[in-house]
Design a protein around this motif. Sequence first.
Motif, short mmCIF file in Angstrom:
data_model
loop_
_atom_site.label_atom_id
_atom_site.label_comp_id
_atom_site.label_asym_id
_atom_site.label_seq_id
_atom_site.Cartn_x
_atom_site.Cartn_y
_atom_site.Cartn_z
N GLU A 187 24.47 37.79 37.60
CA GLU A 187 25.27 36.80 36.88
C GLU A 187 25.36 37.12 35.39
N THR A 188 24.31 37.71 34.82
CA THR A 188 24.26 37.90 33.37
C THR A 188 24.49 39.35 32.94
N GLN A 189 24.71 40.27 33.86
CA GLN A 189 24.95 41.67 33.51
C GLN A 189 26.19 41.78 32.63
N PRO A 190 26.32 42.88 31.86
CA PRO A 190 27.42 42.99 30.90
C PRO A 190 28.81 42.78 31.49
N TYR A 357 42.86 34.41 24.27
CA TYR A 357 43.08 35.83 24.55
C TYR A 357 42.31 36.22 25.80
N GLU A 358 42.93 36.97 26.67
CA GLU A 358 42.29 37.38 27.92
C GLU A 358 41.91 38.87 27.86
N PHE A 359 40.66 39.15 28.15
CA PHE A 359 40.17 40.51 28.17
C PHE A 359 40.29 41.09 29.59
N ARG A 360 40.25 42.40 29.67
CA ARG A 360 40.43 43.05 30.96
C ARG A 360 39.23 42.87 31.89
N GLY A 361 38.04 43.03 31.35
CA GLY A 361 36.87 43.04 32.20
C GLY A 361 35.89 41.92 31.99
N LYS A 362 35.72 41.47 30.77
CA LYS A 362 34.71 40.44 30.52
C LYS A 362 35.20 39.09 31.02
N PRO A 363 34.28 38.21 31.44
CA PRO A 363 34.69 36.89 31.92
C PRO A 363 35.44 36.09 30.85
N GLY A 364 36.48 35.42 31.28
CA GLY A 364 37.26 34.56 30.40
C GLY A 364 37.68 33.32 31.16
N ASP A 365 38.91 33.32 31.66
CA ASP A 365 39.38 32.23 32.51
C ASP A 365 38.48 32.13 33.74
N PRO A 366 37.87 30.97 33.99
CA PRO A 366 36.95 30.84 35.13
C PRO A 366 37.57 31.18 36.48
N ARG A 367 38.90 31.14 36.57
CA ARG A 367 39.55 31.41 37.84
C ARG A 367 39.85 32.90 38.05
N HIS A 368 39.66 33.69 37.04
CA HIS A 368 39.92 35.12 37.17
C HIS A 368 38.72 35.82 37.79
N ARG A 438 28.31 30.42 34.18
CA ARG A 438 27.48 30.63 35.37
C ARG A 438 28.40 30.80 36.56
N PHE A 439 27.92 31.52 37.57
CA PHE A 439 28.69 31.64 38.81
C PHE A 439 28.71 30.28 39.52
N THR A 440 29.85 29.96 40.09
CA THR A 440 29.95 28.71 40.85
C THR A 440 29.16 28.83 42.15
N THR A 441 28.90 27.69 42.74
CA THR A 441 28.26 27.65 44.05
C THR A 441 29.32 27.86 45.13
N TRP A 442 28.87 28.02 46.36
CA TRP A 442 29.82 28.15 47.48
C TRP A 442 30.73 26.94 47.55
N GLY A 449 38.33 27.09 43.61
CA GLY A 449 38.85 28.44 43.60
C GLY A 449 38.37 29.26 42.41
N ALA A 450 37.49 28.70 41.59
CA ALA A 450 36.98 29.38 40.40
C ALA A 450 35.64 30.02 40.71
N CYS A 451 35.46 31.25 40.25
CA CYS A 451 34.17 31.92 40.46
C CYS A 451 33.20 31.63 39.32
N TRP A 452 33.72 31.16 38.18
CA TRP A 452 32.88 30.82 37.03
C TRP A 452 32.98 29.33 36.71
N GLN A 453 31.94 28.82 36.12
CA GLN A 453 31.96 27.49 35.51
C GLN A 453 31.43 27.67 34.09
N ARG A 454 32.17 27.15 33.12
CA ARG A 454 31.75 27.37 31.73
C ARG A 454 31.61 26.05 30.98
#
Length: 473
Positions: A187-190, A357-368, A438-442, A449-454
């Motif tokens: 969850e916390t890796q770069p 602004y949306e980055f290519r790899g780092k987490p941003g929009d929780p739904r991406h 953090r990663f969302t729960t199942w 539909g979001a993999c992140w919660q911020r």
Amino acid sequence: MEWFTAPDYWLSRLVVQRSLAAVYLFAFLTAALQFRALIGARGMLPVPRFVAQVPFKRAPSLFQLHYSDRFFALCAWSGCAVSAALLAGLDSLLPLWGGMLLWLLPWALYLSIVNVGQTWYGFGWESLLLEVGFLAVFLGNDEVAPPVVVLFLMRWVLFRVEFGAGLIKLRGDACWRKLTCLDYHHETQPMPGPLSWFFHRLPRPLHRVEVAANHVTQLVVPVLLFTPQPVASAAAALMIVTQLWLVLSGNFSWLNWITIVLALSAVRFPAAPPRTPEAPLWYVAVVLAITALIALLSYHPVRNMLSRGQVMNRSFDPLHLVNTYGAFGSVSRVRYEVVIEGTADDVPHEDSDWREYEFRGKPGDPRHWPRQFAPYHLRLDWMMWFAALSPGYAGSWFGALVERLLENDRDTLRLLRRSPFPPDAPPRYVRARLFRYRFTTWRELRETGACWQRTYVREYLPPTRLAAAAQRS
């Protein structure tokens, strides 16, 4: 000269050389496509400013002699061309000395880039590519069987990569000794990958098994690299499996892939060797001289590896010939991300139209959902992860990044996934805010539909505008 060569490893050499050429290709491609915004003449950390302050002997590079963006692009794209030629096997069509010179070329070009790359090129896999690339110069081609000492030098690099990483973990974060680090790491890796969410949600007892297996692979298995076959091949195969597991679980540039390349050098494939002439005396002399040099330069890396104050990813010579490695001596328990936003409003308020602004790899929009980029290296995205850990990591370049965004700088915007502003209408203000992710729960994943919660934490950078615009107003 039978003692000097190992004909049974001819296929191992071929696989190593072609695989290494592919890694070189990704490295040069990364440099060619990203350098203007990062270290170009108008980059965030310009090369001309760096070489004016750092002498050649501390950072030997072609760009100490001359720099222009056009010249850098020529070197980077030339590196791509040479890497592609090596991948296609051009070195096998040349005489032995010609093949060696061809392998020396990408090493010299990439050394020139790394030595002026500053913060953007401070990653351990840069030095690792240079160290392995230098050894590849002396592996030979179809005119000679693989030299035993160079094959063992590659195992020596692999040993230091794995054993050093294992030691730094045991000496560092207590969670490695408690077998709990993987409760957080995915969850916390770069830069998480497309499967990282699923790895994080594996049962905790399985995470304990993973950590214990990692300790065995990094602290026990490397010793077996120097045992007779087939034990050495089995040890290398186990390392390859471990590295492929890491490839699936995250985006670590070409670190895993070049480690696999090193492991392949210890595998003896069951294939009948072709007949090759005896190694020429000049070649034997050169290889033995290089071996003696590597042995001498190994003193400081070994001393560091055995020290209680072990440091990770350090070069002890400006040519990056022998280095020390390591990864994740400590593991973050909480993930923070810096979210950059802009607004076109004349006077910024909290309720202004702030666009992210949306980055290519780092987490941003929780739904991406995270994407797979490795072995391609998104340098800005990686450094944004460090910036979230501490503003001290971003002190040299973050202000320049904000300035480029306020200018709608084309080269900088190319590093991003999407800018919320059209090319002819840059934002008036840019701000940065720190969020906890953090990663969302199942259940949350199914419902939203979001993999992140911020969660908002605090302001990272207050609304900022260009100085010239502020003076005009």
